[in-house]
Motif scaffolding. Sequence first.
Motif, PDB file in Angstrom:
ATOM      1  N   ARG A   1       0.877  -1.176   0.000  1.00 54.30           N
ATOM      2  CA  ARG A   1       0.000   0.000   0.000  1.00 54.30           C
ATOM      3  C   ARG A   1       0.917   1.231   0.000  1.00 54.30           C
ATOM      4  NH1 ARG A   1      -3.964  -1.787   4.877  1.00 54.30           N
ATOM      5  NH2 ARG A   1      -4.785   0.348   4.644  1.00 54.30           N
ATOM      6  N   THR A   2       1.628   1.381  -1.123  1.00 48.25           N
ATOM      7  CA  THR A   2       2.734   2.330  -1.178  1.00 48.25           C
ATOM      8  C   THR A   2       2.291   3.783  -1.054  1.00 48.25           C
ATOM      9  OG1 THR A   2       2.619   2.240  -3.592  1.00 48.25           O
ATOM     10  CG2 THR A   2       4.201   0.778  -2.505  1.00 48.25           C
ATOM     11  N   GLY A   3       1.158   4.125  -1.623  1.00 50.75           N
ATOM     12  CA  GLY A   3       0.690   5.506  -1.545  1.00 50.75           C
ATOM     13  C   GLY A   3       0.400   5.920  -0.114  1.00 50.75           C
ATOM     14  N   GLU A   4      -0.328   5.063   0.626  1.00 45.46           N
ATOM     15  CA  GLU A   4      -0.608   5.359   2.028  1.00 45.46           C
ATOM     16  C   GLU A   4       0.685   5.392   2.842  1.00 45.46           C
ATOM     17  OE1 GLU A   4      -4.222   3.173   3.651  1.00 45.46           O
ATOM     18  OE2 GLU A   4      -3.850   2.074   1.788  1.00 45.46           O
ATOM     19  N   ALA A   5       1.567   4.433   2.547  1.00 48.69           N
ATOM     20  CA  ALA A   5       2.833   4.366   3.279  1.00 48.69           C
ATOM     21  C   ALA A   5       3.635   5.654   3.086  1.00 48.69           C
ATOM     22  CB  ALA A   5       3.648   3.162   2.825  1.00 48.69           C
ATOM     23  N   ALA A   6       3.715   6.141   1.859  1.00 50.22           N
ATOM     24  CA  ALA A   6       4.484   7.354   1.586  1.00 50.22           C
ATOM     25  C   ALA A   6       3.940   8.539   2.376  1.00 50.22           C
ATOM     26  CB  ALA A   6       4.467   7.661   0.091  1.00 50.22           C
ATOM     27  N   GLY A   7       2.613   8.639   2.485  1.00 48.95           N
ATOM     28  CA  GLY A   7       2.018   9.729   3.250  1.00 48.95           C
ATOM     29  C   GLY A   7       2.425   9.692   4.709  1.00 48.95           C
ATOM     30  N   HIS A   8       2.427   8.502   5.301  1.00 44.07           N
ATOM     31  CA  HIS A   8       2.806   8.389   6.708  1.00 44.07           C
ATOM     32  C   HIS A   8       4.309   8.580   6.891  1.00 44.07           C
ATOM     33  CE1 HIS A   8      -1.032   7.396   8.553  1.00 44.07           C
ATOM     34  NE2 HIS A   8      -1.312   6.648   7.492  1.00 44.07           N
ATOM     35  N   PHE A   9       5.105   8.133   5.931  1.00 39.42           N
ATOM     36  CA  PHE A   9       6.549   8.391   6.018  1.00 39.42           C
ATOM     37  C   PHE A   9       6.824   9.894   6.010  1.00 39.42           C
ATOM     38  CE2 PHE A   9       7.525   3.988   4.227  1.00 39.42           C
ATOM     39  CZ  PHE A   9       8.068   3.522   5.414  1.00 39.42           C
ATOM     40  N   ARG A  10       6.086  10.641   5.202  1.00 40.47           N
ATOM     41  CA  ARG A  10       6.298  12.093   5.152  1.00 40.47           C
ATOM     42  C   ARG A  10       5.945  12.737   6.493  1.00 40.47           C
ATOM     43  NH1 ARG A  10       4.566  11.576  -0.499  1.00 40.47           N
ATOM     44  NH2 ARG A  10       6.308  12.288  -1.821  1.00 40.47           N
ATOM     45  N   LEU A  11       4.856  12.263   7.122  1.00 41.48           N
ATOM     46  CA  LEU A  11       4.495  12.789   8.441  1.00 41.48           C
ATOM     47  C   LEU A  11       5.566  12.438   9.474  1.00 41.48           C
ATOM     48  CD1 LEU A  11       0.672  11.944   8.441  1.00 41.48           C
ATOM     49  CD2 LEU A  11       1.708  14.225   8.339  1.00 41.48           C
ATOM     50  N   ALA A  12       6.103  11.231   9.359  1.00 41.23           N
ATOM     51  CA  ALA A  12       7.171  10.824  10.282  1.00 41.23           C
ATOM     52  C   ALA A  12       8.408  11.691  10.086  1.00 41.23           C
ATOM     53  CB  ALA A  12       7.509   9.358  10.070  1.00 41.23           C
ATOM     54  N   ALA A  13       8.738  12.011   8.831  1.00 43.73           N
ATOM     55  CA  ALA A  13       9.937  12.806   8.541  1.00 43.73           C
ATOM     56  C   ALA A  13       9.843  14.199   9.155  1.00 43.73           C
ATOM     57  CB  ALA A  13      10.142  12.905   7.038  1.00 43.73           C
ATOM     58  N   ARG A  14       8.626  14.754   9.219  1.00 47.71           N
ATOM     59  CA  ARG A  14       8.462  16.074   9.831  1.00 47.71           C
ATOM     60  C   ARG A  14       8.735  16.028  11.332  1.00 47.71           C
ATOM     61  NH1 ARG A  14       2.593  17.356   7.152  1.00 47.71           N
ATOM     62  NH2 ARG A  14       3.219  17.216   4.954  1.00 47.71           N
ATOM     63  N   GLY A  15       8.332  14.932  11.960  1.00 46.74           N
ATOM     64  CA  GLY A  15       8.485  14.828  13.411  1.00 46.74           C
ATOM     65  C   GLY A  15       9.790  14.216  13.855  1.00 46.74           C
ATOM     66  N   ILE A  16      10.515  13.555  12.937  1.00 45.75           N
ATOM     67  CA  ILE A  16      11.797  12.931  13.278  1.00 45.75           C
ATOM     68  C   ILE A  16      12.842  13.478  12.313  1.00 45.75           C
ATOM     69  CG2 ILE A  16      12.966  10.760  13.835  1.00 45.75           C
ATOM     70  CD1 ILE A  16      10.294   9.351  13.721  1.00 45.75           C
ATOM     71  N   PRO A  17      13.201  14.738  12.472  1.00 41.64           N
ATOM     72  CA  PRO A  17      14.178  15.322  11.541  1.00 41.64           C
ATOM     73  C   PRO A  17      15.532  14.632  11.669  1.00 41.64           C
ATOM     74  CG  PRO A  17      13.812  16.768  13.421  1.00 41.64           C
ATOM     75  CD  PRO A  17      12.795  15.680  13.530  1.00 41.64           C
ATOM     76  N   GLY A  18      16.168  14.446  10.512  1.00 40.70           N
ATOM     77  CA  GLY A  18      17.497  13.856  10.527  1.00 40.70           C
ATOM     78  C   GLY A  18      17.529  12.352  10.566  1.00 40.70           C
ATOM     79  N   SER A  19      16.377  11.684  10.372  1.00 39.91           N
ATOM     80  CA  SER A  19      16.341  10.226  10.428  1.00 39.91           C
ATOM     81  C   SER A  19      16.618   9.629   9.054  1.00 39.91           C
ATOM     82  CB  SER A  19      14.986   9.740  10.939  1.00 39.91           C
ATOM     83  OG  SER A  19      14.888   8.333  10.804  1.00 39.91           O
ATOM     84  N   ALA A  20      17.736   8.939   8.942  1.00 46.31           N
ATOM     85  CA  ALA A  20      18.064   8.280   7.672  1.00 46.31           C
ATOM     86  C   ALA A  20      17.060   7.181   7.363  1.00 46.31           C
ATOM     87  CB  ALA A  20      19.478   7.708   7.736  1.00 46.31           C
ATOM     88  N   ASP A  21      16.612   6.457   8.383  1.00 50.09           N
ATOM     89  CA  ASP A  21      15.680   5.350   8.160  1.00 50.09           C
ATOM     90  C   ASP A  21      14.363   5.834   7.564  1.00 50.09           C
ATOM     91  OD1 ASP A  21      17.436   3.440   9.068  1.00 50.09           O
ATOM     92  OD2 ASP A  21      16.710   3.516  11.137  1.00 50.09           O
ATOM     93  N   VAL A  22      13.854   6.947   8.088  1.00 51.21           N
ATOM     94  CA  VAL A  22      12.578   7.453   7.577  1.00 51.21           C
ATOM     95  C   VAL A  22      12.711   7.830   6.107  1.00 51.21           C
ATOM     96  CG1 VAL A  22      10.869   9.299   7.747  1.00 51.21           C
ATOM     97  CG2 VAL A  22      11.791   8.257   9.826  1.00 51.21           C
ATOM     98  N   HIS A  23      13.739   8.561   5.749  1.00 50.59           N
ATOM     99  CA  HIS A  23      13.904   8.984   4.356  1.00 50.59           C
ATOM    100  C   HIS A  23      14.222   7.790   3.457  1.00 50.59           C
ATOM    101  CE1 HIS A  23      13.569  13.331   4.827  1.00 50.59           C
ATOM    102  NE2 HIS A  23      14.176  13.182   5.989  1.00 50.59           N
ATOM    103  N   ASN A  24      14.966   6.840   3.961  1.00 49.64           N
ATOM    104  CA  ASN A  24      15.277   5.660   3.163  1.00 49.64           C
ATOM    105  C   ASN A  24      14.011   4.885   2.835  1.00 49.64           C
ATOM    106  OD1 ASN A  24      17.513   3.728   2.177  1.00 49.64           O
ATOM    107  ND2 ASN A  24      16.196   2.408   3.406  1.00 49.64           N
TER     108      ASN A  24
END
Length: 753
Positions: free
Chosen positions: A578-601
């Motif tokens: 469910r890649t579209g939904e996953a990408a949306g949640h990853f973007r929200l995570a990236a805002r709250g966890i700045p500097g996380s290589a895992d989130v951006h990866n």
Amino acid sequence: MSDKRATHGLLIFAVALSVRLLHVWQIRRTPFFDVLMGDARGYDEWARRIAAGDWIGHDVFYQAPLYPYFLGTIYAIAGRSLLLIRVCQAVLGSFSCVLLGLAARRLFSPKTGVIAGLGLALYAPAIFFNGLLQKSALDEFFMCLMLWLSVGVIEDPRRPRSWLWLGLATGGLSLTRENALVFVAVILTWALAGTWIAKRIGPVDDRPSRVRLKPDSTLSVVGSAFRRAAFFVLGLAIVLLPVAIRNNSVGGGFYLTTSQFGPNFFMGNNEHADGTAMSLRAGRGDPQYERQDAVDIAEQARGRRLTPGEVSGYWTEQALAFAESHPVAWLKLQLRKTVLLWNATEILDTESQESYAEWSTPLRVLGGIGHFGVLVPLALFGLLLAWPDRARLWPLVAMGAAYAASVVMFYIYARYRYPLVPILWLFAATGLAGLPAFARSFSSPGRDGPPEAGPHRVAARAAGGARRRVSIAVAVGAMVVFTNWSIVSADMNRTVTEHNLGAALQSEGRYDEAIASYRRALAISPDYAPAYSNIGTVLQAQGHVDAAIDSYQRALAIRPGFPEVHYNLANALLSQNRTGEAAGHFRLAARGIPGSADVHNNLGAALAEEGKLDEAIAEFEQAARFDPASAKAHRNLGDTLASAGRTDEGLAHLRRAVQLDPRDASAHYDLGSLLLEERMIPDAIAEFRAAIAIEPTSVEAHNNLGIALGSTGNFDNAIREFQEALRLKPDFAEARRNLDMTLQAQQQTRKRP
């Protein structure tokens, strides 16, 4: 030691040891007894390495080393027994109570000594800390030892040996609690200018001194002051210099105790801090991550490898930059930490006294009457009664104030403020001893005579006037309100403990027990989102992805902005394509966890699955910038660049991935496959062989190695690789086709003249 003094000491020791052993005996049935959490787990692992023979270690100390060496010595002698450790700490804690009683006896009176010793013996947090695998037991011992030695110095400041012993004890405390180095400044001031300060802050007590001191010349006074300071520094150096030499030999540089000043300073002084410790990377609050995160982030910011001292300096600069750029916010933060420091609430970082009290009778019975909210007002009362004696007592008051300031400088947890407790009990005991006389002074305001001889004559004189008595009562009453203002509930402390227990069980792979612990946390606090999040991670690890997604969504319903939950949910959705939904949640995570290589990866992986290669490449590049040593980020970036037709860049990143993690079979395979496509056959063969050496059951690697070998005319070895792929996976159609084609090519070659 006189008979009465010995009797009092034995009484204090017996009472203290009895309640501590009862506590240890009862908590042996708790789920916390054998499951170590937070720092306790790190200390245990460190101690086991020491017991196994690694006495020197390989890195500059990041955490105070004395407690792990204390554990390691016991492990080496008697084996690893958590029960034995707790019994040893119970004995040590009981002896600490005796030392405190002796200090109060010498400083005030025999009655005060008994009260101080029994007060610490029956103080619920002291019983609790003595039963944990934490360095608080050593903190308490060295603090009580320092107080006992300090009282000896107060009585006879001219004995150099007393200052030497005080230096040794201060060094010991500094190797368990690094901020105890603040005592050095106080004691050196005392040694060099104690007499001058005493004369200026108040009248010197007129009671007969136990030591007859002859008047000295000015030159002699100065010489004595420097002699006292020199002996104190000598004692300090005997303890700390070997540690500094050891740190220099393994790390290059001067580190008196540890190299964690900067990270600790930053964790308590930044724009997101709340008075407790904020993890350097969101979602990675476990102490096992702290050192590596501190290094990785600092080196990424500086763009080069850093020494431990440079890492500490980087974080110190960040904290100071926050204070300079946001002075009002920084001052509000210091005020909050000051309130937390003196509050009755025992701010936990891993385990709570309330959770243990469910199993321990001493904690359950004594916790309601013996807590910080009672101790602090009593200590203030005792200090106010003893105020006329301030010329003699000021070093002890200064030590308490300096240590309190050093805790506020960083962040507040119950065990970090715990070294204040013996100092507070010293004054609380004199307050309790003087309370009857103070109460009688209200009913008999004209009576100025003291109820007993000795130091309490001074205390009674402090309460002599009606206005003075009222002022003391008002000040103590205000302190009662201030310290007992509710900040954190007992239920929340129990909830966090259960949650931490679940996390420890989860890390050991004990998933069912972990879920049970998380559910106990939710039974106490139904709106505790982290428990739902961790239940989700356990369910996902067990393969129950739909149930995990439901648990993550329940956590987000409670805390919509919980970035770690968005990240976990995104991974679960990605596993279901469910890649579209996953990408949306990853973007929200990236805002709250700045500097996380895992989130951006992982966001890059979701975008790549959607075919958004340019966006995916940007995310993988961001991940590689945040963590240049991430082989996974470089491998994903290399694969995606190759898919986008940027072959040379893709090869460079895949080679970097292999260099960073030579044991990653997938990276070798991906690099080999791209080299094969580019007709760089010898290099491709080498990479496929490397992948197979790491993962012999990789059918794809055997198949592609066969293709590469066949393309060079090495049909015999190619056939063997295809056959091995088919042996591992008989229905592998591509390997079957390749084998048939290679057999035909081999036959045709043999038919040629």
